[in-house]
Write a protein that holds these residues in place. Sequence first.
Motif, short mmCIF file in Angstrom:
data_model
loop_
_atom_site.label_atom_id
_atom_site.label_comp_id
_atom_site.label_asym_id
_atom_site.label_seq_id
_atom_site.Cartn_x
_atom_site.Cartn_y
_atom_site.Cartn_z
N ARG A 229 0.85 -1.20 0.00
CA ARG A 229 0.00 0.00 0.00
C ARG A 229 0.88 1.25 0.00
NH1 ARG A 229 -3.18 3.23 3.73
NH2 ARG A 229 -5.36 3.19 3.08
N ILE A 230 0.68 2.10 -1.00
CA ILE A 230 1.47 3.33 -1.15
C ILE A 230 0.53 4.53 -1.16
CG2 ILE A 230 3.08 4.60 -2.62
CD1 ILE A 230 3.92 1.88 -3.82
N VAL A 231 0.83 5.51 -0.31
CA VAL A 231 0.05 6.74 -0.26
C VAL A 231 0.78 7.79 -1.09
CG1 VAL A 231 -0.88 8.56 1.22
CG2 VAL A 231 -0.90 6.18 2.00
N LEU A 232 0.10 8.37 -2.06
CA LEU A 232 0.69 9.41 -2.91
C LEU A 232 0.33 10.79 -2.37
CD1 LEU A 232 -0.17 6.89 -4.93
CD2 LEU A 232 0.88 8.41 -6.56
N CYS A 233 1.29 11.70 -2.43
CA CYS A 233 1.11 13.05 -1.93
C CYS A 233 1.74 14.02 -2.91
CB CYS A 233 1.82 13.22 -0.58
SG CYS A 233 1.38 12.00 0.67
N GLY A 234 1.29 15.26 -2.85
CA GLY A 234 1.88 16.31 -3.68
C GLY A 234 0.95 17.48 -3.83
N SER A 235 1.47 18.53 -4.38
CA SER A 235 0.73 19.76 -4.62
C SER A 235 -0.46 19.51 -5.56
CB SER A 235 1.67 20.79 -5.24
OG SER A 235 0.95 21.91 -5.70
N LYS A 236 -1.54 20.28 -5.35
CA LYS A 236 -2.69 20.21 -6.26
C LYS A 236 -2.27 20.51 -7.69
CE LYS A 236 -6.71 21.35 -3.47
NZ LYS A 236 -7.80 22.32 -3.29
N LYS A 237 -1.22 21.29 -7.85
CA LYS A 237 -0.73 21.62 -9.20
C LYS A 237 -0.28 20.36 -9.93
CE LYS A 237 -0.18 26.32 -8.86
NZ LYS A 237 -1.26 27.07 -9.43
N PHE A 238 0.05 19.30 -9.18
CA PHE A 238 0.54 18.06 -9.77
C PHE A 238 -0.53 16.97 -9.79
CE2 PHE A 238 4.60 19.52 -7.44
CZ PHE A 238 4.85 20.49 -8.40
N LYS A 239 -1.79 17.37 -9.64
CA LYS A 239 -2.90 16.42 -9.57
C LYS A 239 -2.89 15.39 -10.69
CE LYS A 239 -7.92 16.24 -9.97
NZ LYS A 239 -9.17 17.01 -10.08
N ASP A 240 -2.74 15.84 -11.94
CA ASP A 240 -2.78 14.91 -13.07
C ASP A 240 -1.68 13.86 -12.98
OD1 ASP A 240 -4.99 16.24 -14.05
OD2 ASP A 240 -3.85 17.42 -15.52
N GLU A 241 -0.48 14.27 -12.59
CA GLU A 241 0.64 13.34 -12.46
C GLU A 241 0.42 12.38 -11.29
OE1 GLU A 241 4.43 11.50 -13.26
OE2 GLU A 241 2.78 12.37 -14.40
N ILE A 242 -0.13 12.87 -10.20
CA ILE A 242 -0.41 12.01 -9.04
C ILE A 242 -1.43 10.95 -9.42
CG2 ILE A 242 -1.43 11.98 -6.73
CD1 ILE A 242 -0.09 14.80 -6.34
N LEU A 243 -2.50 11.36 -10.09
CA LEU A 243 -3.52 10.39 -10.51
C LEU A 243 -2.94 9.39 -11.51
CD1 LEU A 243 -6.61 12.75 -10.81
CD2 LEU A 243 -6.10 11.12 -8.97
N ARG A 244 -2.09 9.86 -12.43
CA ARG A 244 -1.46 8.96 -13.40
C ARG A 244 -0.58 7.93 -12.69
NH1 ARG A 244 2.99 7.64 -15.95
NH2 ARG A 244 4.33 9.09 -14.83
N LEU A 245 0.23 8.40 -11.74
CA LEU A 245 1.10 7.47 -11.00
C LEU A 245 0.28 6.49 -10.16
CD1 LEU A 245 4.03 9.78 -9.93
CD2 LEU A 245 4.12 7.85 -11.52
N GLY A 246 -0.85 6.95 -9.63
CA GLY A 246 -1.74 6.04 -8.91
C GLY A 246 -2.19 4.89 -9.79
#
Length: 127
Positions: free
Chosen positions: A3-20
């Motif tokens: 289980r991995i929790v992803l974090c980051g700025s809202k500016k990086f939302k698209d990249e965070i969702l992609r990595l998820g």
Amino acid sequence: MKRIVLCGSKKFKDEILRLGEVLQNRGYEAIVPKEFLVEMDKREHSMLHFNEITNEKTDAVLIVNENKGEIENYIGPNSFAEVAMGFYFGKKVYLKNDIYIPYKDELEGWGVIPLKGEIDKIFKNIN
């Protein structure tokens, strides 16, 4: 399942969702910030995400630290708090990219692992 929790700025939302999605496709449980999926206030979001980080089932935290304008490997104040939570609760903490210079001493001292854009390294380290 790891289980991995992803974090980051809202500016990086698209990249965070992609990595998820990448992590899920590789067989990991990927937890993305709930505020990206449903509307909520900052306090509620922070409490929910801190609970995800500190959850006993969480194996690692991945901070998505992209370049923000001229700032390389940006980590904002909320993401830095998430790094600290992960460190304090004994989770492996990864940076998608390299060390964010303003927090260099803490990030290195806490054993944060910079992936330097090579996301596949997380699969070797977390198992």
